[in-house]
Design a protein around this motif. Structure first.
Motif, short mmCIF file in Angstrom:
data_model
loop_
_atom_site.label_atom_id
_atom_site.label_comp_id
_atom_site.label_asym_id
_atom_site.label_seq_id
_atom_site.Cartn_x
_atom_site.Cartn_y
_atom_site.Cartn_z
N PHE A 90 0.82 -1.20 0.00
CA PHE A 90 0.00 0.00 0.00
C PHE A 90 0.86 1.27 0.00
O PHE A 90 0.78 2.09 -0.91
CB PHE A 90 -0.94 -0.05 1.21
N ILE A 91 1.73 1.41 1.00
CA ILE A 91 2.58 2.60 1.06
C ILE A 91 3.68 2.51 0.02
O ILE A 91 3.96 3.48 -0.70
CB ILE A 91 3.17 2.75 2.48
N GLY A 92 4.30 1.35 -0.11
CA GLY A 92 5.37 1.19 -1.09
C GLY A 92 4.91 1.48 -2.50
O GLY A 92 5.64 2.07 -3.30
N GLY A 93 3.68 1.07 -2.84
CA GLY A 93 3.16 1.32 -4.17
C GLY A 93 3.02 2.80 -4.47
O GLY A 93 3.30 3.26 -5.58
N ALA A 94 2.58 3.58 -3.48
CA ALA A 94 2.47 5.02 -3.67
C ALA A 94 3.84 5.66 -3.84
O ALA A 94 4.02 6.61 -4.62
CB ALA A 94 1.75 5.64 -2.47
N ILE A 95 4.84 5.13 -3.13
CA ILE A 95 6.20 5.63 -3.28
C ILE A 95 6.74 5.32 -4.67
O ILE A 95 7.37 6.16 -5.32
CB ILE A 95 7.10 5.04 -2.17
N VAL A 96 6.49 4.12 -5.15
CA VAL A 96 6.92 3.74 -6.51
C VAL A 96 6.33 4.70 -7.54
O VAL A 96 7.04 5.20 -8.42
CB VAL A 96 6.50 2.29 -6.82
N GLU A 97 5.04 4.98 -7.43
CA GLU A 97 4.40 5.88 -8.39
C GLU A 97 5.00 7.28 -8.33
O GLU A 97 5.24 7.91 -9.37
CB GLU A 97 2.90 5.94 -8.11
N ALA A 98 5.24 7.78 -7.12
CA ALA A 98 5.79 9.13 -6.98
C ALA A 98 7.21 9.22 -7.54
O ALA A 98 7.56 10.20 -8.21
CB ALA A 98 5.77 9.54 -5.50
N LEU A 99 8.02 8.20 -7.30
CA LEU A 99 9.39 8.22 -7.79
C LEU A 99 9.44 8.12 -9.31
O LEU A 99 10.23 8.82 -9.96
CB LEU A 99 10.20 7.09 -7.15
N ARG A 100 8.62 7.26 -9.88
CA ARG A 100 8.60 7.15 -11.34
C ARG A 100 8.14 8.45 -11.98
O ARG A 100 8.69 8.89 -13.00
CB ARG A 100 7.70 5.99 -11.75
N ALA A 101 7.16 9.11 -11.37
CA ALA A 101 6.68 10.39 -11.90
C ALA A 101 7.76 11.46 -11.80
O ALA A 101 7.77 12.42 -12.59
CB ALA A 101 5.43 10.83 -11.14
N ASP A 102 8.69 11.29 -10.87
CA ASP A 102 9.76 12.26 -10.67
C ASP A 102 11.02 11.90 -11.45
O ASP A 102 12.06 12.54 -11.28
CB ASP A 102 10.08 12.35 -9.17
N GLY A 103 10.95 10.85 -12.28
CA GLY A 103 12.05 10.54 -13.17
C GLY A 103 13.02 9.48 -12.71
O GLY A 103 14.07 9.28 -13.33
N TRP A 104 12.69 8.76 -11.64
CA TRP A 104 13.57 7.71 -11.15
C TRP A 104 13.28 6.38 -11.86
O TRP A 104 12.13 6.07 -12.16
CB TRP A 104 13.39 7.52 -9.64
N GLN A 105 14.33 5.63 -12.10
CA GLN A 105 14.18 4.24 -12.53
C GLN A 105 13.94 3.42 -11.26
O GLN A 105 14.81 3.37 -10.39
CB GLN A 105 15.44 3.74 -13.23
N VAL A 106 12.79 2.80 -11.17
CA VAL A 106 12.41 2.13 -9.92
C VAL A 106 12.41 0.63 -10.10
O VAL A 106 11.82 0.10 -11.06
CB VAL A 106 11.02 2.60 -9.45
N THR A 107 13.06 -0.06 -9.19
CA THR A 107 13.00 -1.51 -9.10
C THR A 107 12.14 -1.87 -7.90
O THR A 107 12.39 -1.40 -6.78
CB THR A 107 14.39 -2.12 -8.94
N VAL A 108 11.12 -2.68 -8.12
CA VAL A 108 10.25 -3.14 -7.04
C VAL A 108 10.82 -4.44 -6.49
O VAL A 108 10.98 -5.42 -7.23
CB VAL A 108 8.82 -3.36 -7.55
N VAL A 109 11.14 -4.44 -5.21
CA VAL A 109 11.67 -5.64 -4.56
C VAL A 109 10.53 -6.32 -3.81
O VAL A 109 9.89 -5.72 -2.94
CB VAL A 109 12.82 -5.30 -3.60
#
Length: 299
Positions: free
Chosen positions: A15-34
């Protein structure tokens, strides 16, 4: 938008991690979900397997990351299952130490730990003891470190308010321990994502920050308001803590118990945050509770 670097979000399917993933991707980060789900990780690009209980999986999970964000909870949180090592200490305490060691070995620059409000230097309850151990592992790691302590977190995918709203279809009343008098400061999950996205660069703030919403209220008020907004108003019925604790003790030995004594203690806590330091350090407009609920409960 050019990529700003790689961020590994441990617990990024949650729940919280998913919102963080979305925010980081929107800000230009390459995100790896562990994720602890090895089969799922093998099936999806951008996913890696990393089990908080198995340190041999954590190094490969964060390899190449500039930043690690830890927002991992054990399955069925906050209902512990010690026989499976699904406990606060195994994840938030010992698990954090394992992940810190892996992050340092992988050359990670910054570590962000999602903790919780209420942590003190002398905790007596298991969840706070675990969080304190995890926080110390992060802040004493030598990495750029940020600890974020949320109050009660809500949003479209939460398992708190949404679970009760769904259950209200079958409940003529809403039973709450201690009459729902616990004080809360609910924070929208997207606000957590926004703060974390501002905490990634080398010159961004470090240290321990609490985050809650702009409104404080009792659990009773919070749930009554949510149910009215969802069109399912219910009368609150008080459940005495001693009675609830006796019931939890009887249910604990069962597989997948509905409640445990530690989980009940968790529910009886006040969750309020001192947000002054956060607001001075980050450019964040915290979401009012009513506006946050209306964004997804009202259709």
């Amino acid at each position: 938008m050019p990529k700003r670097g790689m961020a590994a979000v441990v617990g990024g399917r949650g729940f919280i991690g998913g919102a963080i993933v979305e925010a980081l991707r929107a800000d230009g980060w390459q995100v790896t979900v562990v994720t602890h789900n090895a089969r799922l990780a093998a099936q999806h690009a951008g996913y890696r397997w990393g089990d908080m209980l198995d340190p041999t999986t954590l190094g490969p999970a964060v390899e190449g990351a500039d930043v690690v964000v830890q927002s991992a909870n054990f399955p069925n949180y906050p209902f512990e299952r010690p026989q499976l090592h699904h406990t606060f200490m195994e994840y938030d305490g010992i698990g954090t130490e394992r992940l810190i060691r892996a992050a340092k070995a992988a050359g990670v620059r910054r570590y962000v730990f999602i903790s919780g409000v209420g942590v003190t230097d002398t905790p007596t309850k298991p969840y706070y003891q675990a969080l304190l151990r995890g926080e110390r592992a992060v802040t004493e790691s030598g990495l750029e470190a940020m600890v974020l302590r949320p109050a009660f977190v809500y949003g479209p995918r939460d398992n708190g308010i949404n679970r009760i709203v769904r259950a209200a279809r079958f409940l003529p009343v809403l039973p709450l321990p201690a009459n729902g008098d616990q004080t809360h400061q609910p924070v929208h999950v997207d606000d957590i994502g926004a703060v974390v996205s501002q905490a990634m660069d080398p010159d961004s703030p470090q240290g321990v920050f609490e985050i809650g919403g702009p409104d404080r209220m009792s659990m009773r008020h919070m749930m009554e308001f949510a149910l009215r907004l969802a069109g399912k108003p219910r009368r609150v019925v008080n459940v005495a803590p001693g009675f609830a604790r006796s019931g939890a003790r009887l249910l604990e030995p069962l597989p997948g118990p509905l409640i445990t004594r530690n989980a009940l203690d968790f529910m009886l806590e006040d969750f309020v945050a001192d947000i002054e330091t956060l607001q001075k350090s980050f450019d964040i407009q915290l979401t009012p509770f009513e506006a946050g609920l209306r964004s997804y409960l009202v259709r």
